[in-house]
Each structure stands twice: as C-alpha cells, then as structure tokens.
Scaffold this motif. Structure first.
Motif, PDB file in Angstrom:
ATOM      1  N   ARG A  94      -4.966   1.023   1.263  1.00  0.00           N
ATOM      2  CA  ARG A  94      -4.259   1.861   2.174  1.00  0.00           C
ATOM      3  C   ARG A  94      -2.838   1.546   2.079  1.00  0.00           C
ATOM      4  N   ILE A  95      -1.950   2.162   2.472  1.00  0.00           N
ATOM      5  CA  ILE A  95      -0.662   2.285   2.681  1.00  0.00           C
ATOM      6  C   ILE A  95      -0.005   0.840   3.031  1.00  0.00           C
ATOM      7  N   ASN A  96      -0.547   0.460   4.060  1.00  0.00           N
ATOM      8  CA  ASN A  96      -0.189  -0.769   4.932  1.00  0.00           C
ATOM      9  C   ASN A  96      -0.543  -1.887   3.936  1.00  0.00           C
ATOM     10  N   GLN A  97      -1.493  -1.968   3.204  1.00  0.00           N
ATOM     11  CA  GLN A  97      -2.012  -2.729   2.317  1.00  0.00           C
ATOM     12  C   GLN A  97      -1.015  -2.984   1.280  1.00  0.00           C
ATOM     13  N   ILE A  98      -0.815  -1.729   0.457  1.00  0.00           N
ATOM     14  CA  ILE A  98       0.300  -1.658  -0.507  1.00  0.00           C
ATOM     15  C   ILE A  98       1.651  -2.326  -0.066  1.00  0.00           C
ATOM     16  N   ALA A  99       1.998  -1.927   1.084  1.00  0.00           N
ATOM     17  CA  ALA A  99       3.080  -2.516   1.615  1.00  0.00           C
ATOM     18  C   ALA A  99       3.229  -3.953   1.767  1.00  0.00           C
ATOM     19  N   GLY A 126       6.675   6.076   4.983  1.00  0.00           N
ATOM     20  CA  GLY A 126       8.083   5.724   5.246  1.00  0.00           C
ATOM     21  C   GLY A 126       8.555   4.398   5.492  1.00  0.00           C
ATOM     22  N   ALA A 127       7.702   3.603   6.249  1.00  0.00           N
ATOM     23  CA  ALA A 127       7.784   2.031   6.229  1.00  0.00           C
ATOM     24  C   ALA A 127       7.748   1.534   5.001  1.00  0.00           C
ATOM     25  N   LEU A 128       6.782   2.020   4.243  1.00  0.00           N
ATOM     26  CA  LEU A 128       6.655   1.259   2.950  1.00  0.00           C
ATOM     27  C   LEU A 128       7.842   1.633   1.978  1.00  0.00           C
ATOM     28  N   LEU A 129       8.409   2.830   1.915  1.00  0.00           N
ATOM     29  CA  LEU A 129       9.647   3.360   1.198  1.00  0.00           C
ATOM     30  C   LEU A 129      10.754   2.394   1.634  1.00  0.00           C
ATOM     31  N   ASP A 130      10.910   2.309   2.802  1.00  0.00           N
ATOM     32  CA  ASP A 130      12.000   1.260   3.248  1.00  0.00           C
ATOM     33  C   ASP A 130      12.058   0.028   2.954  1.00  0.00           C
ATOM     34  N   LYS A 131      10.884  -0.493   2.832  1.00  0.00           N
ATOM     35  CA  LYS A 131      10.546  -1.800   2.348  1.00  0.00           C
ATOM     36  C   LYS A 131      10.965  -1.778   0.621  1.00  0.00           C
ATOM     37  N   ILE A 132      10.497  -0.843  -0.025  1.00  0.00           N
ATOM     38  CA  ILE A 132      10.729  -0.894  -1.268  1.00  0.00           C
ATOM     39  C   ILE A 132      12.268  -0.694  -1.391  1.00  0.00           C
ATOM     40  N   ALA A 159      16.719   0.894  -7.758  1.00  0.00           N
ATOM     41  CA  ALA A 159      15.830   1.420  -8.227  1.00  0.00           C
ATOM     42  C   ALA A 159      15.839   3.103  -8.029  1.00  0.00           C
ATOM     43  N   LEU A 160      15.344   3.967  -8.889  1.00  0.00           N
ATOM     44  CA  LEU A 160      14.702   5.213  -8.642  1.00  0.00           C
ATOM     45  C   LEU A 160      13.424   5.333  -8.102  1.00  0.00           C
ATOM     46  N   VAL A 161      13.063   5.876  -6.956  1.00  0.00           N
ATOM     47  CA  VAL A 161      11.814   5.683  -6.506  1.00  0.00           C
ATOM     48  C   VAL A 161      11.328   7.138  -6.547  1.00  0.00           C
ATOM     49  N   VAL A 162      10.003   7.475  -7.555  1.00  0.00           N
ATOM     50  CA  VAL A 162       9.247   8.725  -7.555  1.00  0.00           C
ATOM     51  C   VAL A 162       8.280   8.778  -6.603  1.00  0.00           C
ATOM     52  N   VAL A 163       8.202   9.477  -5.638  1.00  0.00           N
ATOM     53  CA  VAL A 163       7.035   9.329  -4.908  1.00  0.00           C
ATOM     54  C   VAL A 163       6.138  10.817  -5.192  1.00  0.00           C
ATOM     55  N   TYR A 178      -1.111  15.762   4.729  1.00  0.00           N
ATOM     56  CA  TYR A 178      -0.371  14.697   4.385  1.00  0.00           C
ATOM     57  C   TYR A 178       0.700  14.994   3.405  1.00  0.00           C
ATOM     58  N   ASN A 179       0.187  15.567   2.407  1.00  0.00           N
ATOM     59  CA  ASN A 179       1.239  16.019   1.240  1.00  0.00           C
ATOM     60  C   ASN A 179       2.562  16.800   1.989  1.00  0.00           C
ATOM     61  N   ASN A 180       1.973  17.577   2.928  1.00  0.00           N
ATOM     62  CA  ASN A 180       3.124  18.524   3.432  1.00  0.00           C
ATOM     63  C   ASN A 180       4.250  17.675   4.308  1.00  0.00           C
ATOM     64  N   ALA A 181       3.764  16.564   4.916  1.00  0.00           N
ATOM     65  CA  ALA A 181       4.577  15.865   5.604  1.00  0.00           C
ATOM     66  C   ALA A 181       5.391  14.903   4.792  1.00  0.00           C
ATOM     67  N   MET A 182       5.107  14.595   3.411  1.00  0.00           N
ATOM     68  CA  MET A 182       5.718  13.857   2.881  1.00  0.00           C
ATOM     69  C   MET A 182       7.069  14.411   2.346  1.00  0.00           C
ATOM     70  N   GLY A 183       7.566  15.715   2.271  1.00  0.00           N
ATOM     71  CA  GLY A 183       8.756  16.091   2.016  1.00  0.00           C
ATOM     72  C   GLY A 183       9.650  15.470   3.166  1.00  0.00           C
ATOM     73  N   ALA A 184       9.398  15.745   4.283  1.00  0.00           N
ATOM     74  CA  ALA A 184      10.270  15.157   5.404  1.00  0.00           C
ATOM     75  C   ALA A 184      10.747  13.630   5.225  1.00  0.00           C
ATOM     76  N   VAL A 185       9.557  12.964   5.048  1.00  0.00           N
ATOM     77  CA  VAL A 185       9.702  11.521   4.924  1.00  0.00           C
ATOM     78  C   VAL A 185      10.583  11.196   3.596  1.00  0.00           C
ATOM     79  N   VAL A 186      10.516  11.943   2.569  1.00  0.00           N
ATOM     80  CA  VAL A 186      11.302  11.597   1.215  1.00  0.00           C
ATOM     81  C   VAL A 186      12.657  12.058   1.559  1.00  0.00           C
ATOM     82  N   GLU A 187      12.973  13.223   2.171  1.00  0.00           N
ATOM     83  CA  GLU A 187      14.038  14.057   2.458  1.00  0.00           C
ATOM     84  C   GLU A 187      15.025  13.309   3.284  1.00  0.00           C
ATOM     85  N   THR A 188      14.326  12.803   4.363  1.00  0.00           N
ATOM     86  CA  THR A 188      15.158  11.727   5.321  1.00  0.00           C
ATOM     87  C   THR A 188      15.976  10.494   4.539  1.00  0.00           C
TER      88      THR A 188
END
Length: 197
Positions: A62-67, A105-111, A118-122, A138-148
């Motif tokens: 899951r996301i937290n494990q990837i983080a 979002g927390a994973l992206l912030d760590k990245i 780096a360019l991060v392509v989500v 979930y996909n619909n929520a990703m736009g705001a996470v990335v745009e922020t």
C-alpha cells in the motif's frame, strides 16, 4: 525510478499467464534506451536483454509501505524522473480509502524532499474490475493532490492510465496482459519521451 503496485511489474507475484510483468518496459526500451526505472532487488529481462534494476513493483504493498522506501533505498541513485502509480493495493485491501489521497500526498512530499529536481509523473490507477468505483473515486481525488504540489512549484504531472483501459487487458481484473502493458508504456512515454531525447 518507477515504483508502485505489482501491476507495474516486479515479477514478484504469480502472473495469470507466463511472466508478463516487464512488458510495459519493452515499448519504452525501443523508444528510449536511457529509460531506467528504480529498484535494487530484481534483474528483469526485456526482449532478452537485461533491463536496469532501477524499478519497484511490490505485491500487495500500500501507499504507506511504498513511502517506507523513501528516501532510502529508493533514492540512493538520485533519479531525474520518477514514475509513480500508487494506491491499487489500498483500494483492493479497502485500506481507509477516504484517506488514501492524503497518504499519496505524504508520499509525494517525501519524494520531493529526496529528489527535489526530479520530474515526478503520477499515474491514475488502471481499472480494478471488481472494485472500479473505488478506483475512480481515488483517481478523481488525485488531481487536487497533484495540483496542490504543482502550484507550490513542485515538478509533478498527472497522467491518466485509467481512461480507455479495457477490461479485456486485465485477465485477473488487476494485472495487465501484454496489450495492457503496451498501453501503460505509451502513457508513460507520452509524459517523459521529450525529456529522453
């Protein structure tokens, strides 16, 4: 670097047919020999040639494990491009889905801390045929996470792996077949191809 769920291809889980996992890489390899996703545990073969060991696709993670891979060992090699598709297993395991976008979002912030240049392509998740409504939410929520993060000056873009992805390319409902991996490769390459020339 490329990281995410097993549907990205680690070879670490049983495939519905003989190993199809690395197949998204072959079209990219043919178009850009310098493409080298992340990972240190497994040597993949693509079209009979060793593919750089810089990739991860973790079965059931899951996301937290990837983080937990960030900053080390994931960013030990200082990547220029990070391809990230994360959240499939959060959906499949029904892991507090309302909070999955915040975990992304927390994973992206760590990245961004680990690889600020780096360019991060989500990528939006590919369909999960038995739980696609949750994937779409979930996909619909990703736009705001990335745009922020993009609005804050982070070098991040969102690509759509979901739209137009047919169930016929997901033999087990989750993992792509060769045609699905080729479709994924084209989406990744469209996002990064100009940077590889």
């Amino acid at each position: 670097m490329r990281t995410g769920p097993s549907c990205l291809g680690s070879g670490s889980i049983a495939a519905p047919t003989p190993p199809a996992r690395p197949r998204w890489r072959a079209p990219c390899r043919g178009r850009a020999a310098s493409l080298a996703p992340y990972g240190a545990w497994r040597q993949a073969m693509v079209d009979g040639a060793a593919f750089p060991r810089n990739h991860e696709g973790r079965s059931g993670w899951r996301i937290n494990q990837i983080a937990g891979l960030v900053p080390t060992p994931a960013f030990d090699s200082d990547p220029h491009i990070v391809l990230l598709m994360a959240g499939t297993n959060d959906v499949i395991q029904n892991d507090a889905l309302a909070n999955a976008p915040q975990r992304l979002g927390a994973l992206l912030d760590k990245i961004f801390v680990a690889a600020p240049d780096a360019l991060v392509v989500v990528a939006k998740l590919i369909p999960v045929t038995f739980s696609d409504a949750a994937v779409v939410t979930y996909n619909n929520a990703m736009g705001a996470v990335v745009e922020t993060r993009a609005s804050a000056g982070k070098n991040v873009v969102l690509v759509d792996m979901h739209t137009g992805f047919p169930a016929s390319e997901l033999p087990d409902g989750v993992h792509p077949n060769a045609a699905g991996f080729a479709r994924m490769a084209n989406v990744w390459y469209t996002a990064i191809g100009d940077l590889l020339r």
